[in-house]
Design a protein around this motif. Structure first.
Motif, PDB file in Angstrom:
ATOM      1  N   LEU A   1      -9.066  31.686  21.401  1.00 30.40           N
ATOM      2  CA  LEU A   1      -7.954  31.523  20.458  1.00 30.40           C
ATOM      3  C   LEU A   1      -8.245  32.244  19.141  1.00 30.40           C
ATOM      4  O   LEU A   1      -7.338  32.811  18.518  1.00 30.40           O
ATOM      5  N   LEU A   2      -9.496  32.244  18.723  1.00 30.34           N
ATOM      6  CA  LEU A   2      -9.877  32.974  17.508  1.00 30.34           C
ATOM      7  C   LEU A   2      -9.671  34.469  17.678  1.00 30.34           C
ATOM      8  O   LEU A   2      -9.213  35.156  16.763  1.00 30.34           O
TER       9      LEU A   2
ATOM     10  N   ALA B   1     -10.935  35.148   8.679  1.00 31.17           N
ATOM     11  CA  ALA B   1     -10.757  33.978   9.539  1.00 31.17           C
ATOM     12  C   ALA B   1     -11.853  32.962   9.242  1.00 31.17           C
ATOM     13  O   ALA B   1     -12.965  33.323   8.857  1.00 31.17           O
TER      14      ALA B   1
ATOM     15  N   ARG C   1      -6.583  33.381   9.145  1.00 28.24           N
ATOM     16  CA  ARG C   1      -6.344  32.304  10.109  1.00 28.24           C
ATOM     17  C   ARG C   1      -7.509  31.318  10.133  1.00 28.24           C
ATOM     18  O   ARG C   1      -8.655  31.678   9.885  1.00 28.24           O
TER      19      ARG C   1
ATOM     20  N   VAL D   1      -9.017  28.680  12.800  1.00 30.42           N
ATOM     21  CA  VAL D   1      -9.005  28.296  14.210  1.00 30.42           C
ATOM     22  C   VAL D   1     -10.147  27.323  14.440  1.00 30.42           C
ATOM     23  O   VAL D   1     -11.301  27.626  14.130  1.00 30.42           O
TER      24      VAL D   1
ATOM     25  N   GLN E   1       0.341  27.381  13.624  1.00 30.45           N
ATOM     26  CA  GLN E   1       0.830  28.172  14.752  1.00 30.45           C
ATOM     27  C   GLN E   1       0.783  27.376  16.053  1.00 30.45           C
ATOM     28  O   GLN E   1       1.675  27.507  16.897  1.00 30.45           O
TER      29      GLN E   1
ATOM     30  N   ARG F   1      -7.337  20.935  19.094  1.00 25.21           N
ATOM     31  CA  ARG F   1      -7.520  22.372  18.870  1.00 25.21           C
ATOM     32  C   ARG F   1      -6.308  22.911  18.119  1.00 25.21           C
ATOM     33  O   ARG F   1      -5.164  22.580  18.445  1.00 25.21           O
TER      34      ARG F   1
ATOM     35  N   HIS G   1      -4.580  26.333  15.511  1.00 25.87           N
ATOM     36  CA  HIS G   1      -4.578  27.670  14.922  1.00 25.87           C
ATOM     37  C   HIS G   1      -3.575  27.624  13.767  1.00 25.87           C
ATOM     38  O   HIS G   1      -2.398  27.358  13.973  1.00 25.87           O
TER      39      HIS G   1
ATOM     40  N   THR H   1      -2.449  29.468   9.801  1.00 20.02           N
ATOM     41  CA  THR H   1      -2.567  30.688   9.007  1.00 20.02           C
ATOM     42  C   THR H   1      -2.214  30.430   7.532  1.00 20.02           C
ATOM     43  O   THR H   1      -1.426  29.537   7.203  1.00 20.02           O
TER      44      THR H   1
END
Length: 269
Positions: A46-47, A112, A144, A146, A199, A264, A266, A268
Motif C-alpha cells: 500500500l505504501l 511519506a 502520504r 500509510v 484515502q 490499515r 492510507h 494524505t
C-alpha cells in the motif's frame, strides 16, 4: 499476592517503555515476534515506496522493514523510542534516530510516513493527537501516511484472559498494558481532525500463527504487565492465562494462534 515495581531489564539487549513497563529485548523479539514484519507485505504494498522518495519509518524497531523499504531506492529515516531496538537497526547500516512518537521534530521533510505495528503502543487519545500532528508536520504537501496497527477487537481473547487471571492480584491488565486499538470510525475522525484526507481505512481480522507458542508471546508482548508480579505469582498467572486460552487459540495439533485484528489506512496531506 505480592507485586513488584516495574523495572528495566539489566540485559544490554533490552529497554523499557516507561509508560507501560513494556521491555523490548531484541533477541527475544527476533525469535518470538518476527512474524510482525513477515506479515506486513500488504501494508508495504500500500505504501508503494519509490526510488528517491524520503520516507520516515515511525516505530522502526530493529529495522527489518526499514531495510526492506530502503532496498526500493527510497531514502529511509527510522524512528523509535527504544535504544536497544535502534542499536539493532544501526547494525543494519540504517539511518535511525531516537524520538518519542508524540514529539516528532520534523517539518515537511518526507514524501511519506510509514508505520507498522507501532501506533497501538501510543497511549490514549491525547497521545495519538500529538503523534498525528507530528506526522502531519513531517510530511510535505501531498505526502502520504500509510500504516497498520492493532484495531478494535485485537487480541480480544488474550486480553480477556489476562484481565481475568490478573484481577486476583489487584492488577487491571487493560490499564497496565495501555494499548490503543481503535475502530476505523474513531481513527478516521482523528486523522481528519488533524487535517489528513483518508484515502482508505479498514479493519482486517488476521488470525496469526505463533510459531514459538503462547507463553513466548506473552513474555515478549505483555511483559510490562507480567513484570508487576513476583516470580511465583507470575508463573501462576502465565499458567492460568494459557489454560484459559488453550480451548480457543490452540488447535488439536498443539499449534497456537493469536486473534489479531489490524487497522490499515492510507491518508494524505
Amino acid at each position: 499476592m505480592d507485586t513488584i515495581p516495574k523495572t528495566a531489564s539489566a540485559s544490554t539487549n533490552s529497554s523499557t517503555d516507561q509508560r507501560n513497563g513494556q521491555t523490548w529485548d531484541t533477541e527475544a523479539y527476533a525469535i518470538n515476534g518476527r512474524f510482525v514484519a513477515n506479515l506486513a507485505s500488504d501494508v508495504v504494498a500500500l505504501l508503494a515506496a519509490q526510488a528517491g522518495e524520503h520516507i520516515l519509518d515511525l516505530g522502526c524497531g530493529d529495522g527489518v522493514l526499514t531495510e526492506q523499504l530502503a532496498a526500493t531506492g527510497a531514502v529511509l529515516t527510522g524512528v523509535d523510542n527504544s535504544s536497544t531496538m535502534l542499536a539493532a537497526a544501526r547494525r543494519r547500516n540504517l539511518h535511525v534516530e531516537q524520538h518519542n512518537a508524540t514529539a516528532l521534530p520534523y517539518h515537511q521533510q518526507f514524501d511519506a510516513v510509514f508505520s507498522n505495528a507501532a501506533l497501538h503502543w501510543i497511549t490514549g487519545l491525547s497521545g495519538h493527537n500529538s503523534a498525528l500532528a507530528g506526522v502531519y508536520r513531517s510530511l510535505r504537501s501531498g505526502g502520504r501516511f500509510v500504516a497498520e496497527m492493532g484495531g478494535h477487537g485485537n487480541i480480544a481473547a488474550i486480553r480477556t484472559a489476562l484481565q481475568a487471571t490478573l484481577a486476583p492480584f489487584q492488577i487491571d491488565a487493560e490499564a497496565a498494558s495501555a494499548s490503543f486499538f481503535p475502530s476505523p470510525t474513531l481513527y478516521r475522525r482523528l486523522l481528519e481532525t488533524t487535517g489528513f484526507t483518508v484515502q482508505s481505512i479498514e479493519l482486517i481480522p488476521r488470525p496469526t500463527p505463533l510459531p514459538t507458542g503462547m507463553e513466548s508471546w506473552l513474555n515478549t508482548f505483555r511483559n510490562g504487565v507480567l513484570n508487576r508480579l513476583n516470580v511465583a505469582n507470575r508463573a501462576t498467572a502465565l499458567a492460568n492465562t494459557i489454560a484459559l486460552l488453550e480451548p480457543m487459540l490452540r488447535d488439536a495439533d498443539g499449534n497456537w494462534m493469536a486473534d489479531y485484528v489490524r487497522l490499515r489506512f492510507h491518508a494524505t496531506k
